[in-house]
Write a protein that holds these residues in place. Structure first.
Motif, mmCIF file in Angstrom:
data_model
loop_
_atom_site.group_PDB
_atom_site.id
_atom_site.type_symbol
_atom_site.label_atom_id
_atom_site.label_comp_id
_atom_site.label_asym_id
_atom_site.label_seq_id
_atom_site.Cartn_x
_atom_site.Cartn_y
_atom_site.Cartn_z
ATOM 1 N N SER A 173 -158.883 5.540 12.736
ATOM 2 C CA SER A 173 -158.034 5.884 11.606
ATOM 3 C C SER A 173 -156.612 5.391 11.843
ATOM 4 N N THR A 174 -155.900 5.130 10.756
ATOM 5 C CA THR A 174 -154.515 4.675 10.856
ATOM 6 C C THR A 174 -153.644 5.836 11.327
ATOM 7 N N GLN A 175 -152.907 5.610 12.402
ATOM 8 C CA GLN A 175 -152.057 6.661 12.955
ATOM 9 C C GLN A 175 -150.637 6.141 13.112
ATOM 10 N N THR A 176 -149.733 7.092 13.169
ATOM 11 C CA THR A 176 -148.334 6.793 13.446
ATOM 12 C C THR A 176 -147.986 7.373 14.801
#
Length: 583
Positions: A173-176
């Motif tokens: 998943s896209t994470q920061t």
């Protein structure tokens, strides 16, 4: 000095430290370094993380003897003390064991995308899913003598979807990138480092670790042994007390905060200290709005189920109960605080008498944790007839039992307040039969005792042959709102197992935080756990080495277990078994 001893865990007074507090410039520089590398950590491959963990295992193994020696000195214990084994077990072995489990979990993720569950996955009649997580390797049945453990999942998780709830931060998943502040606990040496590992490897966040002033002496050793994380900019260690902690919690570049400690400290972080903080809490206007998680205190109960206990059973379980208190001098959030008994059980008084005999023989311990004497006195003021055993002087507090506390006095300090010292209580419940007693004990623990961290049930195997009692115990496990439940084994042992979760029962929000709002350890990386359940023998062939009467064995055994954990091998097992039996 005023100590808040009502309702909840203590508000600990400030502690002095031999380590100089970090300046704001130093803390700012540390945070800036973490900010610069937070996205690098997200991009670090699983293979690279495995290599990091292997380095941590090797490096901490070299530091571990000095780690233990520093803890013993700070707690006033000699190397040959009855209690010295604790620092090898909970202070050093637990951390190394956790690193071993983390390595295995990462290898599984590299292969299959999620950690492998070592035991069967089952669905209960009500649909709740359980997963056996311990033993987690072939050595464990030998090392842990019949101990098993499960993690129960939150409703909605199915056997088919369970693996998708594991290692969710590794599922693409896209994470920061984020910077987490971990505020270390001062009582057990492994807590802070394990919280650091959890935030890094489970939550995928780089970490600023502020050492607790009580055990800040371990900070330089942590920095030495965790260089594999420090050099690339994924971890920084700073020092200081409440002033430094407040500055860091409110720092704009700190994204999340995790604390192991007191609900009072949690509230001070989120709402601010004193009357102004209380007003903000009442108005539901937090001062800090970033995510704050905590593993906090508990008035930990033990439910004693009536049964056909022999004299040997009474003696064994008295040692068991005393060990739950005496471990770390009682400065544990999982230490037993209230023993619950059936009022009319014929063995109630014999068990208490055995317990008194054990306590009377135990050497007292240094009251090293801040505010201990004042907290202790608050309980004595409420119960001046308490039984005290051992020396009480400027250094030591006696072991103390407050028996026959009236269960109807719901606001009694023994029920509302975590003592966090060398003291526990006993209370009784009336019931027409054993099944009714179990039901009443569950309700009492859930509704009257403060906190939801851990609870233990002692029930004789002959009692479990009665189908009604067995069903009542099964129902009790399902209904108890505690993060860890121990059946015939101190629930506090769940802290060291690693594959189990450690934390409060889910559902607390920041306005009624009680024992916390998240879990740690959890090496199988479940994202929706509800509770962990331990099952042990009522009285096994070998007494667990953490019992107080096994101190001579423990201080020889646990260093061997540490060396075993660094490089497990069946060739090392004969020596371990011999030591466990003969010392």
């Amino acid at each position: 000095m005023t100590i808040d001893t009502r309702h909840g865990a203590p508000q600990f007074p400030s502690a002095s430290s031999t380590i100089t507090s970090s300046s704001r410039e130093t803390m700012d520089a540390a945070i800036a370094e973490l900010v610069a590398h937070k996205d690098d950590w997200l991009q670090t491959s699983v293979a690279a993380r495995i290599a990091l963990v292997e380095t941590l295992i090797a490096d901490f193994s070299e530091v571990a003897p000095r780690w233990v020696a520093a803890s013993l000195q700070a707690k006033g214990l000699q190397e040959d003390s009855l209690y010295a084994g604790e620092e090898w077990l909970a202070g050093a072995w637990t951390l190394l064991h956790s690193l071993s489990q983390l390595k295995k979990a990462l290898l599984d993720i590299q292969q299959d995308g999620h950690p492998h569950i070592p035991g069967p996955i089952k669905t209960r009649p009500d649909g709740q899913v359980t997963a056996q997580v311990f033993p987690w390797r072939s050595y464990d049945p030998v090392l842990f003598g019949g101990l098993k453990a499960e993690v129960w999942m939150q409703p909605g998780v199915t056997a088919e979807t369970l693996s998708s709830t594991q290692a969710v931060n590794y599922q693409g998943s896209t994470q920061t990138g984020k910077v987490a502040l971990v505020l270390g606990a001062g009582n057990v040496a492994s807590i802070g480092p394990m919280d650091v590992l959890y935030k890094l490897f489970m939550d995928n966040q780089v970490v600023l670790f502020k050492a607790n002033p009580v055990n800040a002496y371990l900070g330089p050793l942590l920095e030495e042994s965790f260089q594999a994380l420090i050099k690339p900019g994924y971890l920084r260690v700073v020092y200081g007390g409440a002033e430094e902690g407040t500055y860091l919690c409110q720092h704009p570049n700190i994204d999340e905060i995790h604390i192991t400690g007191s609900d009072k400290t949690f509230d001070a972080i989120v709402f601010g200290p004193g009357p102004e903080g209380q007003a903000r809490k009442a108005a539901r206007q937090p001062l800090v709005t970033k995510r704050v998680t905590g593993e906090l205190g508990n008035v930990s109960p033990v439910i004693v189920v009536p049964g056909p206990w022999s004299q040997k059973d009474l003696a064994y379980q008295a040692e068991h109960l005393a060990s739950m208190l005496a471990n770390n001098a009682g400065y544990n959030c999982n230490a037993t605080r209230v023993i619950i008994q059936h009022k009319d059980w014929t063995q109630r008084q014999p068990l208490l008498q055995q317990l008194r005999q054990v306590l009377s023989k135990l050497p007292t311990r240094k009251a090293y944790y801040p505010g201990a004497r004042q907290r202790y006195q608050a309980f004595l003021d409420a119960h001046p007839d308490a039984d005290q055993y051992g020396t009480s002087d400027e250094q030591n507090l006696p072991w103390t039992l407050i028996a026959d506390v009236d269960a109807n006095q719901t606001d009694d300090i023994c029920f509302t307040t975590e003592a966090f010292c060398s003291l526990f209580a006993e209370t009784t419940l009336e019931a027409g039969n054993v099944v009714e007693y179990i039901e009443r004990a569950v309700a009492f623990a859930n509704e009257q005792l403060w906190g939801t961290l851990n609870i233990t049930i002692l029930v004789h195997p002959s009692s479990l042959k009665d189908s009604a009692i067995a069903a009542a115990i099964d129902q009790a496990i399902a209904q108890l709102r505690y993060g860890t439940i121990g059946i015939n084994y101190w629930a506090g042992a769940g802290f060291v197992l690693g594959t189990t979760t450690w934390g409060a029962f889910p559902g607390h929000d920041i306005y009624a935080i009680q024992s916390g709002n998240d879990v740690v350890h959890n090496s199988l990386m479940f994202s929706r756990p509800q509770k962990s359940v331990l099952y042990g023998p009522f009285r096994g062939p070998l007494t667990p080495p953490w019992f107080t009467n096994q101190g001579k064995i423990a201080r020889k055994l646990f260093p061997k277990l540490l060396r075993f954990e660094k490089a497990p091998s069946w060739l090392k097992m004969p020596s371990i078994i011999k030591t466990a039996i003969l010392g």
